[in-house]
Design an enzyme around this catalytic site. Sequence first.
Site, mmCIF file in Angstrom:
data_model
loop_
_atom_site.group_PDB
_atom_site.id
_atom_site.type_symbol
_atom_site.label_atom_id
_atom_site.label_comp_id
_atom_site.label_asym_id
_atom_site.label_seq_id
_atom_site.Cartn_x
_atom_site.Cartn_y
_atom_site.Cartn_z
ATOM 1 N N GLY A 1 42.431 16.362 26.220
ATOM 2 C CA GLY A 1 43.739 15.711 26.152
ATOM 3 C C GLY A 1 43.910 14.696 27.263
ATOM 4 C CB CYS B 1 54.898 23.951 26.954
ATOM 5 S SG CYS B 1 55.265 23.806 28.711
ATOM 6 C CD GLN C 1 58.494 17.935 29.567
ATOM 7 O OE1 GLN C 1 59.326 18.718 30.029
ATOM 8 N NE2 GLN C 1 57.263 18.311 29.266
ATOM 9 N NE ARG D 1 63.614 23.939 29.324
ATOM 10 C CZ ARG D 1 64.395 24.949 29.750
ATOM 11 N NH1 ARG D 1 65.509 25.239 29.103
ATOM 12 N NH2 ARG D 1 64.063 25.645 30.821
ATOM 13 C CD GLU E 1 59.025 21.204 35.276
ATOM 14 O OE1 GLU E 1 58.456 20.106 35.330
ATOM 15 O OE2 GLU E 1 59.727 21.561 34.326
ATOM 16 C CG MET F 1 50.091 19.930 30.597
ATOM 17 S SD MET F 1 51.191 20.650 31.820
ATOM 18 C CE MET F 1 52.490 21.281 30.736
ATOM 19 C CB ALA F 2 45.822 16.192 29.771
#
Length: 449
Positions: free
Chosen positions: A203, A59, A132, A61, A126, A207-208
């Site tokens: 979702g 989200c 990721q 980069r 984080e 992330m969700a």
Amino acid sequence: MELETHLSKYFTLAFTHKSMGLEMREKLAINSSATLKEFLQTIKNHCPNIKECMVLSTCNRFEIYASLKHGAHANEQKSALLKILAQNKKMSVSDLEKCVLMSVDESAVHHVFSVCSSLDSLVVGETQITGQMKNAYKFAFEEKFCSKDLTRLLHFAFKCAAKVRNLTGISKQGVSISSVAVKEALNIFEKERIKDKKALVIGLGEMAQLVIKHLLNKQFEALILGRNEAKFEDFIKELEEPKKVSFQNIENLNAYINEYQLLFCATSSPHFIVQNDMLKETIFRRFWFDLAVPRNIEKPVLDNIFLYSVDDLEPMVRENVENRQESRTKAYEIVGLATMEFYQWIQSLEVEPLIKDLRELARISAQKELQKALKKRYVPKEYESNIEKILHNAFNTFLHHPTIALKKNAQKEESDVLVGAIKNLFNLDKSSANHAQNLNLYKCEYYEE
């Protein structure tokens, strides 16, 4: 550090929240495996001087990591990649040029290590970014877009990230985009004096799931809208209070969208999931957090809906950055040291120096035994020169096949482990051997000692 010509030339192109707004990042974002594979294949087809390549799309980069063939010019590869991006994403090269950061060699390695260690994140410390990057590397590796060069780089990056976390405590507070969003939602509820702590979450991706965990920690209840109920059942097994979470199929979105004051949306959909034609007037104010890139929520036309995007959370993140300045300084020192250690490690794993070391070890061993024989008068002194030649020919013959095999395997992914094992076997360089032993090529991580 002056790099030797036989070492890999690393190269990165980065578009981040620091240089590019949300609207442009949305255009660059890649959210499906098929699209990512197609994009990497386009690079492979049109950039012959790029040996290996992978893409990190989150989200905040969009980054391309590559190794270049010997003699390739970084600026030429940059131009070629920007042209591909412009055509692929229907953007102008000039707009991309204004926002891109190119790094080469040491700077590229330092950049990758910094990103993996979450020092370049919107929320410093984080831990989501490391996962990721592992997923991005794993995909490129399994689809054969990257091999030895990026395997080496990413494995060392994961090791560096673990070291930063362990030695600085930069991640101890567990801050992430999801936690910042939930914290802001809690602040809003307190200011608005809203007592009914319920949230709608659209979702069920990473992330969700983080949002849901943070909501439960703040004593919220959550209704999840998704497509995969089996995934939901697996997820709630991780939760301490699974009864506070329920599930409905996303097809029922219209039935719930106007019932909740608090909404979080984080899916990989390239289109708006929440659209204005779904909305109805309510007597209560609503607070929505769109944590997806591309955005999942169409800009509301109703006045009593307040929408927060990823970029809207940036002011709330600044305090986190300032509070962690001391940890960041120490972390950057670790990253700088890791960059130097990486090149030392790479040099230690090169095949040619190993072959030279093996031959030198054989020569020294033969010479040592010859001198013993001469000292004890097992052979006459006048035979020394001829015996040296015989011994030299003998160990050359002995090392001929291993030399050919080493050179043949030099470009394979497992060569690092092979070289490290040989160094360990002959006691040539224990430090680099230990690195190789800890390297797990297929899990893309280091085993902890």
